[in-house]
Design a protein around this motif. Structure first.
Motif, PDB file in Angstrom:
ATOM      1  N   VAL A 378      16.832 -20.982 -39.409  1.00  0.00           N
ATOM      2  CA  VAL A 378      16.962 -20.727 -37.974  1.00  0.00           C
ATOM      3  C   VAL A 378      15.588 -20.624 -37.314  1.00  0.00           C
ATOM      4  O   VAL A 378      14.731 -19.827 -37.738  1.00  0.00           O
ATOM      5  CB  VAL A 378      17.755 -19.426 -37.713  1.00  0.00           C
ATOM      6  N   ARG A 379      15.389 -21.441 -36.293  1.00  0.00           N
ATOM      7  CA  ARG A 379      14.247 -21.276 -35.405  1.00  0.00           C
ATOM      8  C   ARG A 379      14.679 -20.372 -34.270  1.00  0.00           C
ATOM      9  O   ARG A 379      15.782 -20.518 -33.741  1.00  0.00           O
ATOM     10  CB  ARG A 379      13.789 -22.631 -34.841  1.00  0.00           C
ATOM     11  N   ALA A 380      13.802 -19.430 -33.895  1.00  0.00           N
ATOM     12  CA  ALA A 380      14.155 -18.488 -32.833  1.00  0.00           C
ATOM     13  C   ALA A 380      12.944 -18.246 -31.936  1.00  0.00           C
ATOM     14  O   ALA A 380      11.814 -18.117 -32.421  1.00  0.00           O
ATOM     15  CB  ALA A 380      14.644 -17.165 -33.418  1.00  0.00           C
ATOM     16  N   GLU A 381      13.205 -18.199 -30.644  1.00  0.00           N
ATOM     17  CA  GLU A 381      12.160 -17.919 -29.659  1.00  0.00           C
ATOM     18  C   GLU A 381      12.681 -16.835 -28.721  1.00  0.00           C
ATOM     19  O   GLU A 381      13.720 -17.007 -28.075  1.00  0.00           O
ATOM     20  CB  GLU A 381      11.821 -19.184 -28.877  1.00  0.00           C
ATOM     21  N   VAL A 382      11.974 -15.713 -28.668  1.00  0.00           N
ATOM     22  CA  VAL A 382      12.392 -14.566 -27.858  1.00  0.00           C
ATOM     23  C   VAL A 382      11.481 -14.460 -26.644  1.00  0.00           C
ATOM     24  O   VAL A 382      10.253 -14.431 -26.765  1.00  0.00           O
ATOM     25  CB  VAL A 382      12.350 -13.261 -28.671  1.00  0.00           C
ATOM     26  N   SER A 383      12.085 -14.406 -25.465  1.00  0.00           N
ATOM     27  CA  SER A 383      11.341 -14.222 -24.213  1.00  0.00           C
ATOM     28  C   SER A 383      12.071 -13.180 -23.384  1.00  0.00           C
ATOM     29  O   SER A 383      13.030 -13.482 -22.670  1.00  0.00           O
ATOM     30  CB  SER A 383      11.232 -15.544 -23.450  1.00  0.00           C
ATOM     31  N   GLY A 384      11.641 -11.913 -23.523  1.00  0.00           N
ATOM     32  CA  GLY A 384      12.341 -10.827 -22.841  1.00  0.00           C
ATOM     33  C   GLY A 384      13.744 -10.681 -23.388  1.00  0.00           C
ATOM     34  O   GLY A 384      13.946 -10.518 -24.601  1.00  0.00           O
ATOM     35  N   HIS A 385      14.719 -10.772 -22.492  1.00  0.00           N
ATOM     36  CA  HIS A 385      16.118 -10.643 -22.912  1.00  0.00           C
ATOM     37  C   HIS A 385      16.785 -12.003 -23.103  1.00  0.00           C
ATOM     38  O   HIS A 385      18.020 -12.089 -23.126  1.00  0.00           O
ATOM     39  CB  HIS A 385      16.899  -9.819 -21.883  1.00  0.00           C
ATOM     40  N   ARG A 386      15.991 -13.040 -23.218  1.00  0.00           N
ATOM     41  CA  ARG A 386      16.534 -14.378 -23.466  1.00  0.00           C
ATOM     42  C   ARG A 386      16.032 -14.877 -24.813  1.00  0.00           C
ATOM     43  O   ARG A 386      14.843 -14.775 -25.125  1.00  0.00           O
ATOM     44  CB  ARG A 386      16.121 -15.342 -22.358  1.00  0.00           C
TER      45      ARG A 386
END
Length: 542
Positions: A378-386
């Motif tokens: 899994v690739r994951a990118e977190v930006s605040g609540h998104r």
């Protein structure tokens, strides 16, 4: 009437024609296997599956028949007694087999196969397009004098099935993903011979929640390799969700369901083009494709795929090509083939057809449902609540955030390495005592105790609810909202949402429930709400 077949593919073509005789008790149909083909074993198996009444070849040769139908000019059909009809074997005459017949001619236009002692042995050549008649006139004028353009019965079945597209996609589990179909002919220049790893490479490099892949093989390839060996050779792609379409009807239903096609020089892609589907070429060149054929002109106009990473760019380029206009060079009289064939065949029989309407029947729904992968990189990118997540096959070489696996289906190696483990609830059902059942709360706690490398354990309780236990952040009920768009309701795989929640919880911010998140999963933006774990969810029996 006798149906003479050399291969499973030829049988399938004729089965699409037999509805012209529906409702007529005067017609009795028997099938025989023409000797001499490398693919006759699978042809015999296909005959048995069809429920056809068969006669031995020697018996067929001794009998007199009112009509003989064949879909290949190869083999000793000329020794059969009766009026003979050659039906289309595929979408035009696009491919030649080196070392067979006349150089650079397909068998359907080749005097070597169409003449016996200088005379045509078939009483009717049924063709799909006027250009095919012109080609036959150039190469074998005697046979062309007995030819008629009737259209393509198989194409007419695809066209009649267009309204069933959503049903086919539902049967395949496509959802909101783009269904990319790889089509491969048979022989040394085929896609599977030249680029055998392409299905697995595409699946390993492109997100599972954005793309679904299917493979359509020529029936001869099924015969040559066998289903058992095909499953072994394609195992990495099949375990990652590849659909291997069956060689009769199902391949056509998959084309109707498709969003785009990646093809070698096999003519199957012309059917997809006739439906208006974008086409991408994956033919590396050779001697089999006949220049200026309908398939050659199609490949000249569409973008080519040189590497899996170029698929998205190729899809964009392919969308601007009018493939339906290119397919018009292969298919005429669309929607009319059965009516024209009925008139021609009954004329040969010297009978008047029954007053029963004849029309192409829709294809049956696919039954080769894909395997649901048990593990993802899994690739994951977190930006605040998104959070954006992209799930790939575990063997990918792409950089990823974590491994997520289904317990216990993924097996010991992947479950021991996974940062996220999930389990799907069984869905209930009566269990006779004595029994022992984990609760969602008990199972998630036990998993974190037993798997020190696991950071998040999740029990998927339904399409819209999960219990998620994070090793340091706590335990939460996660509610997943469906996406409503254009009058449809779309749902993401809750396991993908679990990976998104895991990435957000691990980003360092301590959650104060309730909290709302937006998870981008494939083409969907999913609204997710984290709440304190509900007692009913903790006690939910898995």
């Amino acid at each position: 009437m006798l149906v003479a077949v050399r291969s499973a593919g030829a049988l399938h073509r004729i089965l699409d024609v037999l509805p012209v005789f529906e409702g007529d008790e005067r017609i009795g149909v028997r099938f025989t296997l023409v000797p001499g083909s490398d693919f006759d074993v699978d042809a015999l198996a296909a005959l048995e599956r069809s429920g056809a009444r068969t006669v031995a070849w020697d018996e067929a040769c001794d009998a007199k028949h009112d009509l003989i139908l064949g879909a290949s000019p190869k083999g000793p059909l000329r020794v059969l007694s009766g009026r003979r009809v050659l039906l289309p074997h595929g979408a035009g005459f696009n491919k030649t087999i080196p070392g067979e017949g006349s150089p650079r001619l397909p068998s359907g236009l080749d005097p070597h196969y169409l003449l016996a002692d200088g005379e045509p042995w078939a009483d009717l050549h049924a063709l799909a397009h006027d250009a095919q008649l012109a080609g036959l006139s150039r190469h074998c004028p005697a046979a062309a004098a007995r030819a008629a353009v009737v259209g393509d019965p198989t194409l007419d079945r695809l066209l009649a099935s267009a309204g069933h597209r959503e049903q086919y996609r539902r049967a395949l589990g496509t959802g909101g993903r783009r269904l990319i179909v790889l089509t491969a002919t048979w022989g040394p220049e085929s896609l599977l011979a030249r680029r055998p790893g392409l299905p697995a490479e595409l699946i390993s490099q492109l997100p599972y929640d954005t793309y679904q892949f299917a493979l359509v093989l020529h029936p001869n390839e099924f015969s040559r390799v066998g289903s058992c060996d095909l499953s072994r050779q394609l195992a990495p792609a099949l375990s990652a969700g590849l659909v291997l379409a069956g060689p009769y009807e199902e391949w056509a239903a998959v084309l109707v369901a498709a969003d785009a096609v990646v093809t070698d020089h096999g003519s199957t892609a012309l059917y997809a083009a006739a439906l208006g589907r974008p086409v991408i070429g994956a033919y590396d060149g050779g001697t089999e494709l006949i220049p200026d054929s309908a398939m050659a002109r199609l490949l000249d106009r569409v973008p080519a795929l040189s590497a899996p990473a170029g698929l998205e760019h190729a899809l964009t380029a392919a969308a601007s090509v009018d493939t339906a206009a290119l397919a018009d060079a292969a298919f005429a009289r669309q929607g009319e083939s059965l009516g024209r064939l009925r008139d021609a065949l009954y004329r040969l029989l010297g009978l008047a057809p029954r007053a029963v309407p004849v029309a192409a029947s829709p294809l049956r729904r696919p039954t080769s449902t894909p395997r649901r992968p048990a593990a993802f990189a899994v690739r994951a990118e977190v930006s605040g609540h998104r959070i954006r997540v992209e799930r790939l096959a575990p063997g990918t070489t792409e950089a990823v955030h974590h491994l997520a696996a289904e317990h216990p289906e993924a097996g010991p190696r992947q479950t021991q390495s996974a940062a996220v483990l999930w389990r799907r609830a069984s869905g209930g059902g009566a269990v006779m005592p004595p029994s022992s059942t984990w609760t969602a709360g008990g199972w998630t706690a036990r998993v974190l105790d037993d798997a020190p490398g696991c950071r998040t354990a999740a029990a998927i309780l339904g399409a819209e609810r999960c219990l998620v236990r994070h090793r340091t952040a706590g335990t939460f009920t996660v509610r997943v909202e469906p996406v409503r768009s254009g009058g449809k309701v779309l749902r993401a795989d809750p396991a993908a949402v679990v990976s998104a929640v895991h990435a957000w919880l691990g980003a360092g911010e301590q959650p104060v429930a309730p909290v709302s998140l937006l998870c981008d999963v494939g083409p969907m933006a999913i609204r997710v709400r984290l709440e304190d774990a509900a007692p009913a969810d903790l006690d939910y029996e898995l």
